[in-house]
Motif scaffolding. Structure first.
Motif, PDB file in Angstrom:
ATOM      1  N   GLN A 253     -29.581  35.211  -5.377  1.00 22.44           N
ATOM      2  CA  GLN A 253     -30.062  35.361  -6.806  1.00 22.44           C
ATOM      3  C   GLN A 253     -29.377  34.279  -7.423  1.00 22.44           C
ATOM      4  O   GLN A 253     -28.613  33.439  -6.857  1.00 22.44           O
ATOM      5  N   ASP A 254     -29.635  33.937  -8.718  1.00 25.66           N
ATOM      6  CA  ASP A 254     -29.000  33.016  -9.432  1.00 25.66           C
ATOM      7  C   ASP A 254     -27.684  33.316  -9.681  1.00 25.66           C
ATOM      8  O   ASP A 254     -27.371  34.482 -10.212  1.00 25.66           O
ATOM      9  N   GLN A 255     -26.741  32.683  -9.406  1.00 25.97           N
ATOM     10  CA  GLN A 255     -25.189  32.599  -9.641  1.00 25.97           C
ATOM     11  C   GLN A 255     -24.625  31.602 -10.493  1.00 25.97           C
ATOM     12  O   GLN A 255     -24.893  30.419 -10.388  1.00 25.97           O
ATOM     13  N   THR A 256     -23.840  32.118 -11.325  1.00 27.20           N
ATOM     14  CA  THR A 256     -23.227  30.970 -12.253  1.00 27.20           C
ATOM     15  C   THR A 256     -21.577  31.480 -12.250  1.00 27.20           C
ATOM     16  O   THR A 256     -21.336  32.455 -12.494  1.00 27.20           O
ATOM     17  N   ARG A 257     -20.845  30.431 -11.650  1.00 25.41           N
ATOM     18  CA  ARG A 257     -19.492  30.587 -11.756  1.00 25.41           C
ATOM     19  C   ARG A 257     -18.803  30.028 -12.996  1.00 25.41           C
ATOM     20  O   ARG A 257     -19.042  28.813 -13.049  1.00 25.41           O
ATOM     21  N   LEU A 258     -17.935  30.764 -13.623  1.00 30.18           N
ATOM     22  CA  LEU A 258     -17.310  30.159 -14.696  1.00 30.18           C
ATOM     23  C   LEU A 258     -15.717  30.021 -14.291  1.00 30.18           C
ATOM     24  O   LEU A 258     -15.168  31.086 -13.563  1.00 30.18           O
ATOM     25  N   VAL A 259     -14.997  28.929 -14.490  1.00 28.73           N
ATOM     26  CA  VAL A 259     -13.664  28.715 -14.003  1.00 28.73           C
ATOM     27  C   VAL A 259     -12.918  28.161 -15.222  1.00 28.73           C
ATOM     28  O   VAL A 259     -13.377  27.238 -16.000  1.00 28.73           O
ATOM     29  N   SER A 260     -11.437  28.619 -15.312  1.00 27.88           N
ATOM     30  CA  SER A 260     -10.817  28.092 -16.182  1.00 27.88           C
ATOM     31  C   SER A 260      -9.445  27.737 -15.437  1.00 27.88           C
ATOM     32  O   SER A 260      -8.878  28.707 -14.911  1.00 27.88           O
ATOM     33  N   VAL A 261      -8.983  26.752 -15.338  1.00 28.94           N
ATOM     34  CA  VAL A 261      -7.699  26.199 -14.668  1.00 28.94           C
ATOM     35  C   VAL A 261      -6.552  26.474 -15.862  1.00 28.94           C
ATOM     36  O   VAL A 261      -6.496  26.003 -16.816  1.00 28.94           O
ATOM     37  N   ASN A 262      -5.688  27.270 -15.309  1.00 26.98           N
ATOM     38  CA  ASN A 262      -4.537  27.630 -16.322  1.00 26.98           C
ATOM     39  C   ASN A 262      -3.281  26.984 -16.182  1.00 26.98           C
ATOM     40  O   ASN A 262      -2.622  27.073 -17.010  1.00 26.98           O
ATOM     41  N   MET A 263      -2.919  26.875 -14.825  1.00 21.13           N
ATOM     42  CA  MET A 263      -1.717  26.214 -14.534  1.00 21.13           C
ATOM     43  C   MET A 263      -1.803  25.143 -13.369  1.00 21.13           C
ATOM     44  O   MET A 263      -2.587  25.675 -12.603  1.00 21.13           O
ATOM     45  N   LEU A 264      -1.254  24.124 -13.588  1.00 25.20           N
ATOM     46  CA  LEU A 264      -1.110  22.967 -12.457  1.00 25.20           C
ATOM     47  C   LEU A 264       0.410  22.613 -12.551  1.00 25.20           C
ATOM     48  O   LEU A 264       1.075  22.290 -13.513  1.00 25.20           O
ATOM     49  N   LYS A 265       0.826  22.618 -11.485  1.00 21.94           N
ATOM     50  CA  LYS A 265       2.389  22.352 -11.092  1.00 21.94           C
ATOM     51  C   LYS A 265       2.142  21.029 -10.070  1.00 21.94           C
ATOM     52  O   LYS A 265       1.727  21.233  -8.863  1.00 21.94           O
ATOM     53  N   VAL A 266       2.595  19.710 -10.626  1.00 22.15           N
ATOM     54  CA  VAL A 266       2.420  18.890  -9.372  1.00 22.15           C
ATOM     55  C   VAL A 266       3.963  18.205  -9.328  1.00 22.15           C
ATOM     56  O   VAL A 266       4.665  18.075 -10.308  1.00 22.15           O
ATOM     57  N   SER A 267       4.552  18.173  -7.858  1.00 24.57           N
ATOM     58  CA  SER A 267       5.743  17.672  -7.705  1.00 24.57           C
ATOM     59  C   SER A 267       5.810  16.746  -6.515  1.00 24.57           C
ATOM     60  O   SER A 267       5.385  17.179  -5.444  1.00 24.57           O
ATOM     61  N   ASN A 268       6.062  15.561  -6.620  1.00 19.27           N
ATOM     62  CA  ASN A 268       6.108  14.581  -5.436  1.00 19.27           C
ATOM     63  C   ASN A 268       4.650  14.767  -4.471  1.00 19.27           C
ATOM     64  O   ASN A 268       3.797  14.380  -5.093  1.00 19.27           O
ATOM     65  N   ASP A 269       4.751  15.186  -3.290  1.00 22.83           N
ATOM     66  CA  ASP A 269       3.595  15.456  -2.579  1.00 22.83           C
ATOM     67  C   ASP A 269       2.900  16.623  -2.414  1.00 22.83           C
ATOM     68  O   ASP A 269       2.126  17.028  -1.426  1.00 22.83           O
ATOM     69  N   THR A 270       3.198  17.701  -3.153  1.00 25.32           N
ATOM     70  CA  THR A 270       2.676  19.018  -3.318  1.00 25.32           C
ATOM     71  C   THR A 270       2.394  19.301  -4.850  1.00 25.32           C
ATOM     72  O   THR A 270       2.747  18.836  -5.636  1.00 25.32           O
ATOM     73  N   ALA A 271       1.464  20.146  -4.770  1.00 22.76           N
ATOM     74  CA  ALA A 271       0.720  20.839  -5.898  1.00 22.76           C
ATOM     75  C   ALA A 271       0.280  22.014  -5.800  1.00 22.76           C
ATOM     76  O   ALA A 271       0.053  22.530  -4.890  1.00 22.76           O
ATOM     77  N   SER A 272       0.149  22.883  -6.979  1.00 30.88           N
ATOM     78  CA  SER A 272      -0.156  24.184  -6.747  1.00 30.88           C
ATOM     79  C   SER A 272      -0.965  24.395  -8.092  1.00 30.88           C
ATOM     80  O   SER A 272      -0.680  23.760  -9.226  1.00 30.88           O
ATOM     81  N   SER A 273      -1.964  25.421  -8.206  1.00 33.79           N
ATOM     82  CA  SER A 273      -2.904  25.619  -9.235  1.00 33.79           C
ATOM     83  C   SER A 273      -3.278  27.278  -9.634  1.00 33.79           C
ATOM     84  O   SER A 273      -3.248  27.687  -8.296  1.00 33.79           O
ATOM     85  N   SER A 274      -3.554  27.453 -10.575  1.00 37.28           N
ATOM     86  CA  SER A 274      -3.896  28.841 -10.686  1.00 37.28           C
ATOM     87  C   SER A 274      -5.145  28.881 -11.665  1.00 37.28           C
ATOM     88  O   SER A 274      -4.878  28.272 -12.924  1.00 37.28           O
ATOM     89  N   SER A 275      -6.276  29.650 -11.251  1.00 35.22           N
ATOM     90  CA  SER A 275      -7.611  29.392 -12.064  1.00 35.22           C
ATOM     91  C   SER A 275      -8.162  30.818 -11.913  1.00 35.22           C
ATOM     92  O   SER A 275      -8.303  31.394 -11.020  1.00 35.22           O
ATOM     93  N   ASN A 276      -8.542  31.258 -13.170  1.00 34.06           N
ATOM     94  CA  ASN A 276      -9.402  32.414 -13.450  1.00 34.06           C
ATOM     95  C   ASN A 276     -10.703  31.996 -13.314  1.00 34.06           C
ATOM     96  O   ASN A 276     -11.295  31.292 -13.477  1.00 34.06           O
ATOM     97  N   PHE A 277     -11.568  32.931 -12.595  1.00 31.81           N
ATOM     98  CA  PHE A 277     -12.949  32.592 -12.450  1.00 31.81           C
ATOM     99  C   PHE A 277     -13.607  34.280 -12.569  1.00 31.81           C
ATOM    100  O   PHE A 277     -13.311  35.220 -12.390  1.00 31.81           O
TER     101      PHE A 277
END
Length: 124
Positions: free
Chosen positions: A77-101
């Motif tokens: 079926q035709d699928q469409t995903r919508l995503v919203s990047v809510n949080m990004l944390k970047v420190s030195n050589d690591t990062a984390s993110s939280s996104s609703n979809f």
């Protein structure tokens, strides 16, 4: 936004684009070699979160390749995903993110419905 935050946001958007286009090889290639795909959910009959699926990058690629056709009927079926990047944390050589979809399906008659909602929690 820092260069790292822009790059991560672009990767998140690329991932949903590849899934919408059924380009599963490109989707899997976004993972680091030691990357892991994990689906954690809350089941009404259980008191805590449960792991529904856990795959390494290689196992995820195998899963896409080996899935029987009937498992992918929903994907036809035709699928469409919508995503919203809510949080990004970047420190030195690591990062984390939280996104609703949200995933919407559109059937052959043009009717769209919500198929799934959730949250991506990524470590980079």
């Amino acid at each position: 936004m820092s260069n790292a935050e822009v790059a991560i946001t672009r990767l998140i958007h690329a991932s949903v684009h590849y899934l919408d286009e059924h380009n599963f090889d490109a989707y899997v290639e976004l993972f680091a070699d030691e990357g892991e795909y994990l689906i954690v959910t809350k089941a009404p009959e259980l008191p805590k979160l449960m792991t529904w699926m856990q795959r390494s990058k290689a196992e995820l690629a195998e899963r896409f390749d080996a899935a029987p056709e009937h498992e992918w009927q929903i994907m036809q079926q035709d699928q469409t995903r919508l995503v919203s990047v809510n949080m990004l944390k970047v420190s030195n050589d690591t990062a984390s993110s939280s996104s609703n979809f949200t995933v919407y399906n559109t059937d052959e008659q043009g009717r769209s419905s919500c198929f799934a909602i959730g949250c991506y929690e990524d470590r980079w």
